[in-house]
Design a protein around this motif. Structure first.
Motif, PDB file in Angstrom:
ATOM      1  N   GLY A 123       0.398  -1.530  -0.284  1.00  0.00           N
ATOM      2  CA  GLY A 123      -0.397   0.240  -0.058  1.00  0.00           C
ATOM      3  C   GLY A 123       0.992   1.512   0.168  1.00  0.00           C
ATOM      4  N   THR A 124      -0.497   2.158  -0.181  1.00  0.00           N
ATOM      5  CA  THR A 124       0.876   3.950   0.065  1.00  0.00           C
ATOM      6  C   THR A 124       1.428   3.964   1.521  1.00  0.00           C
ATOM      7  OG1 THR A 124      -0.727   4.449  -1.451  1.00  0.00           O
ATOM      8  CG2 THR A 124       0.826   6.332  -0.570  1.00  0.00           C
ATOM      9  N   LEU A 125       2.439   4.388   1.676  1.00  0.00           N
ATOM     10  CA  LEU A 125       2.687   5.096   2.779  1.00  0.00           C
ATOM     11  C   LEU A 125       2.435   6.297   3.357  1.00  0.00           C
ATOM     12  CD1 LEU A 125       6.459   3.604   2.932  1.00  0.00           C
ATOM     13  CD2 LEU A 125       4.811   2.621   4.407  1.00  0.00           C
ATOM     14  N   PRO A 126       2.488   6.613   4.413  1.00  0.00           N
ATOM     15  CA  PRO A 126       1.854   7.950   5.354  1.00  0.00           C
ATOM     16  C   PRO A 126       2.572   8.749   4.403  1.00  0.00           C
ATOM     17  CG  PRO A 126       0.973   6.412   6.991  1.00  0.00           C
ATOM     18  CD  PRO A 126       2.034   5.954   5.764  1.00  0.00           C
TER      19      PRO A 126
ATOM     20  N   VAL B 142       4.837   8.923  14.731  1.00  0.00           N
ATOM     21  CA  VAL B 142       3.392   9.647  14.528  1.00  0.00           C
ATOM     22  C   VAL B 142       3.073   8.775  12.752  1.00  0.00           C
ATOM     23  CG1 VAL B 142       2.266  11.422  13.233  1.00  0.00           C
ATOM     24  CG2 VAL B 142       3.295  11.994  15.323  1.00  0.00           C
ATOM     25  N   GLY B 143       3.581   8.719  12.231  1.00  0.00           N
ATOM     26  CA  GLY B 143       3.895   8.260  10.704  1.00  0.00           C
ATOM     27  C   GLY B 143       3.603   6.369  10.757  1.00  0.00           C
TER      28      GLY B 143
ATOM     29  N   LEU C 240       0.144   4.450  10.060  1.00  0.00           N
ATOM     30  CA  LEU C 240       0.313   2.754   9.927  1.00  0.00           C
ATOM     31  C   LEU C 240      -0.133   2.333   9.835  1.00  0.00           C
ATOM     32  CD1 LEU C 240       1.670   1.093   6.813  1.00  0.00           C
ATOM     33  CD2 LEU C 240       3.252   1.744   7.753  1.00  0.00           C
ATOM     34  N   LEU C 241      -0.128   2.377  11.423  1.00  0.00           N
ATOM     35  CA  LEU C 241      -0.813   0.629  12.120  1.00  0.00           C
ATOM     36  C   LEU C 241      -2.151   0.666  11.391  1.00  0.00           C
ATOM     37  CD1 LEU C 241       2.409   0.712  14.566  1.00  0.00           C
ATOM     38  CD2 LEU C 241       1.803  -1.082  12.261  1.00  0.00           C
ATOM     39  N   ARG C 242      -2.953   1.849  11.826  1.00  0.00           N
ATOM     40  CA  ARG C 242      -3.658   1.937  11.935  1.00  0.00           C
ATOM     41  C   ARG C 242      -4.523   1.905  10.755  1.00  0.00           C
ATOM     42  NH1 ARG C 242      -3.087   6.816  14.777  1.00  0.00           N
ATOM     43  NH2 ARG C 242      -2.984   8.058  12.697  1.00  0.00           N
ATOM     44  N   ASP C 243      -3.653   1.970   9.884  1.00  0.00           N
ATOM     45  CA  ASP C 243      -4.463   1.552   8.738  1.00  0.00           C
ATOM     46  C   ASP C 243      -4.156   0.191   7.881  1.00  0.00           C
ATOM     47  OD1 ASP C 243      -4.930   4.614   8.218  1.00  0.00           O
ATOM     48  OD2 ASP C 243      -2.980   4.509   6.191  1.00  0.00           O
ATOM     49  N   LEU C 244      -3.215  -0.455   8.832  1.00  0.00           N
ATOM     50  CA  LEU C 244      -3.002  -2.004   8.651  1.00  0.00           C
ATOM     51  C   LEU C 244      -4.303  -2.450   9.418  1.00  0.00           C
ATOM     52  CD1 LEU C 244       0.425  -1.693   8.713  1.00  0.00           C
ATOM     53  CD2 LEU C 244      -0.558  -2.586   6.742  1.00  0.00           C
ATOM     54  N   ALA C 245      -4.078  -1.801  10.719  1.00  0.00           N
ATOM     55  CA  ALA C 245      -5.252  -3.053  11.663  1.00  0.00           C
ATOM     56  C   ALA C 245      -6.937  -2.476  10.562  1.00  0.00           C
ATOM     57  CB  ALA C 245      -5.674  -1.713  12.772  1.00  0.00           C
TER      58      ALA C 245
ATOM     59  N   GLU D 239      -3.197  -6.931  12.574  1.00  0.00           N
ATOM     60  CA  GLU D 239      -2.982  -6.130  13.493  1.00  0.00           C
ATOM     61  C   GLU D 239      -1.230  -6.852  13.959  1.00  0.00           C
ATOM     62  OE1 GLU D 239      -5.762  -5.705  16.261  1.00  0.00           O
ATOM     63  OE2 GLU D 239      -7.600  -5.520  14.397  1.00  0.00           O
ATOM     64  N   ALA D 240      -1.330  -6.366  15.498  1.00  0.00           N
ATOM     65  CA  ALA D 240      -0.195  -6.854  16.078  1.00  0.00           C
ATOM     66  C   ALA D 240       1.848  -6.677  15.206  1.00  0.00           C
ATOM     67  CB  ALA D 240      -0.735  -8.295  16.556  1.00  0.00           C
TER      68      ALA D 240
END
Length: 190
Positions: A14-17, A92-93, A97-102, A107-108
């Motif tokens: 995917g696209t990175l923030p 922060v970045g 990204l982790l929120r997008d992945l979740a 997750e995890a």
């Protein structure tokens, strides 16, 4: 298996923030030496007995020093006074990204590794199933999941040499163009 790094790893397609890309770029420009071909920034989720206990950031680079490829450890430079803003920007970045992945059911993530090669966009690799405790960060030998610039150089020497050649060609062509421009601009250069 603690610190073994035997967990599953996958590249992020995917696209990175943008803020994460900017933070990786800033890491390279602030901490890496001139002639850097590759900067790797890694976020590790630290665990004890399977429970998260913190986060550790580390970085390394591969640089062209007088025609030689040299591995460079950058992690200790994060500890310098004044670089807290850099770590904050990376976190922060990474959190974005982790929120997008979740949101996609991923997750995890235990290890997030961001690799930025010369004149290329950063690439992210995600790793699950890795347990690294705080006491293992400075351990010798280094746990497999921790980025090692010397190992990266040994395993990826042909790709890094190709980057080195491309960078050298670009620099030579730029300096050649500048030299020609100066020669043509000066009255005695004709």
């Amino acid at each position: 298996m603690v610190g073994s790094g035997t967990g599953a790893e996958a590249p992020w397609q995917g696209t990175l923030p943008t803020c994460l890309v900017d933070a990786v770029e800033e890491t390279g420009s602030r901490l890496a030496p001139p002639g850097t071909l590759r900067v790797v920034v890694q976020r590790l989720r630290l665990t004890e007995r399977g429970r998260p206990v913190g986060v550790h950031w580390q970085a390394g680079a591969i640089a062209d020093v007088d025609g030689n490829l040299v591995p460079v450890e950058l992690t200790a430079l994060f500890d310098r006074a004044g670089d807290e803003d850099l770590l904050d920007a990376l976190e922060v970045g990474a959190q974005q990204l982790l929120r997008d992945l979740a949101g996609q059911g991923l997750e995890a993530v235990d290890v997030l590794r961001l690799t930025r090669d010369w004149r290329r966009d950063p690439v992210a690799h995600l790793r699950w199933g890795v347990e690294i405790g705080p006491e293992e960060i400075g351990a010798v030998p280094r746990p497999d999941a921790l980025y090692d610039p010397a190992l990266d150089l040994r395993l990826n020497a042909p790709d890094l040499e190709a980057l080195q050649d491309a960078r050298r060609a670009a620099c030579c062509s730029w300096t050649r163009r500048l030299r020609n421009w100066v020669r043509d601009a000066l009255p005695w250069g004709r």
